[in-house]
Motif scaffolding. Structure first.
Motif, PDB file in Angstrom:
ATOM      1  N   GLU A  74       0.812  -1.185   0.000  1.00  5.73           N
ATOM      2  CA  GLU A  74       0.000   0.000   0.000  1.00  5.73           C
ATOM      3  C   GLU A  74       0.863   1.258   0.000  1.00  5.73           C
ATOM      4  O   GLU A  74       0.561   2.197  -0.712  1.00  5.73           O
ATOM      5  N   LEU A  75       1.890   1.238   0.822  1.00  9.21           N
ATOM      6  CA  LEU A  75       2.765   2.412   0.905  1.00  9.21           C
ATOM      7  C   LEU A  75       3.450   2.665  -0.434  1.00  9.21           C
ATOM      8  O   LEU A  75       3.511   3.800  -0.903  1.00  9.21           O
TER       9      LEU A  75
ATOM     10  N   SER B 104       2.424   1.870  -3.347  1.00  5.65           N
ATOM     11  CA  SER B 104       1.414   2.401  -4.269  1.00  5.65           C
ATOM     12  C   SER B 104       1.156   3.871  -4.004  1.00  5.65           C
ATOM     13  O   SER B 104       1.050   4.673  -4.937  1.00  5.65           O
ATOM     14  N   ASP B 105       1.038   4.237  -2.733  1.00  3.66           N
ATOM     15  CA  ASP B 105       0.820   5.642  -2.405  1.00  3.66           C
ATOM     16  C   ASP B 105       1.989   6.512  -2.852  1.00  3.66           C
ATOM     17  O   ASP B 105       1.795   7.651  -3.269  1.00  3.66           O
TER      18      ASP B 105
ATOM     19  N   TRP C 227       1.033   8.351   7.899  1.00  2.00           N
ATOM     20  CA  TRP C 227       0.574   7.392   6.904  1.00  2.00           C
ATOM     21  C   TRP C 227      -0.012   6.142   7.571  1.00  2.00           C
ATOM     22  O   TRP C 227      -1.081   5.673   7.180  1.00  2.00           O
ATOM     23  N   TYR C 228       0.665   5.590   8.566  1.00  3.29           N
ATOM     24  CA  TYR C 228       0.163   4.381   9.221  1.00  3.29           C
ATOM     25  C   TYR C 228      -1.161   4.633   9.938  1.00  3.29           C
ATOM     26  O   TYR C 228      -2.041   3.765   9.945  1.00  3.29           O
TER      27      TYR C 228
ATOM     28  N   TYR D  63      -3.697   4.909   7.145  1.00  2.00           N
ATOM     29  CA  TYR D  63      -3.874   3.572   6.577  1.00  2.00           C
ATOM     30  C   TYR D  63      -4.804   2.740   7.463  1.00  2.00           C
ATOM     31  O   TYR D  63      -5.729   2.095   6.972  1.00  2.00           O
ATOM     32  N   SER D  64      -4.582   2.774   8.763  1.00  2.00           N
ATOM     33  CA  SER D  64      -5.417   2.013   9.687  1.00  2.00           C
ATOM     34  C   SER D  64      -6.860   2.511   9.658  1.00  2.00           C
ATOM     35  O   SER D  64      -7.793   1.705   9.667  1.00  2.00           O
TER      36      SER D  64
ATOM     37  N   SER E 226      -8.336   3.964   7.181  1.00  2.00           N
ATOM     38  CA  SER E 226      -8.902   3.569   5.895  1.00  2.00           C
ATOM     39  C   SER E 226      -9.201   2.070   5.844  1.00  2.00           C
ATOM     40  O   SER E 226     -10.247   1.651   5.359  1.00  2.00           O
ATOM     41  N   ARG E 227      -8.292   1.282   6.348  1.00  2.00           N
ATOM     42  CA  ARG E 227      -8.435  -0.181   6.269  1.00  2.00           C
ATOM     43  C   ARG E 227      -9.403  -0.739   7.306  1.00  2.00           C
ATOM     44  O   ARG E 227     -10.185  -1.636   7.002  1.00  2.00           O
TER      45      ARG E 227
ATOM     46  N   TRP F 138       1.918  -0.561  14.948  1.00  2.00           N
ATOM     47  CA  TRP F 138       2.573  -0.240  13.682  1.00  2.00           C
ATOM     48  C   TRP F 138       3.963   0.322  13.901  1.00  2.00           C
ATOM     49  O   TRP F 138       4.891   0.032  13.150  1.00  2.00           O
TER      50      TRP F 138
ATOM     51  N   ASP G 190      -6.558  -9.590   9.173  1.00  2.00           N
ATOM     52  CA  ASP G 190      -5.177  -9.295   9.539  1.00  2.00           C
ATOM     53  C   ASP G 190      -4.857  -9.843  10.932  1.00  2.00           C
ATOM     54  O   ASP G 190      -3.768 -10.352  11.166  1.00  2.00           O
TER      55      ASP G 190
END
Length: 105
Positions: A1-2, A4-5, A18-19, A22-23, A25-26, A38, A98
């Motif tokens: 993901e990172l 890709s970003d 970002w983490y 990301y969390s 969003s996910r 993380w 996960d």
């Protein structure tokens, strides 16, 4: 993901932010324990710059890139912190998937 970003920006990515994003969003949220998990993973297995980080308890083959296995005990602390978010994130199917992957290793 990172990775890709990174392809979609020409600016430096702040990994702390970002983490958390990301969390959110996910999983729909980023509890404090998730952010701590993380951070520990970044300092241990996810800091190896390999495409599939391996943990010391996953066998003896190690990472294809480094030929080493990360046996840092903080990995277990990270997994415990990740799993401790289950009450808050139990409606997230991605969190459950996960969490199962972490718990199974």
């Amino acid at each position: 993901e990172l990775v890709s970003d990174m392809a979609w920006t020409n600016k430096a990515i702040d990994l702390d932010t970002w983490y958390i994003e990301y969390s959110k969003s996910r999983y729909g949220s980023c509890p404090v324990a998730m952010a701590e998990a993380w951070q520990l993973l970044r300092e241990t297995s996810y800091g190896t710059m390999t495409d599939h980080p391996r943990f010391g308890f996953q066998g003896n083959s190690g990472s294809w890139a480094t030929g080493t296995i990360n046996k840092d005990p903080r990995i277990f602390e990270a997994i415990e912190k990740f799993l401790s978010c289950s009450d808050e994130l139990n409606n997230s199917e991605l969190y459950k998937a996960d969490a199962l992957e972490f718990a199974a290793t």
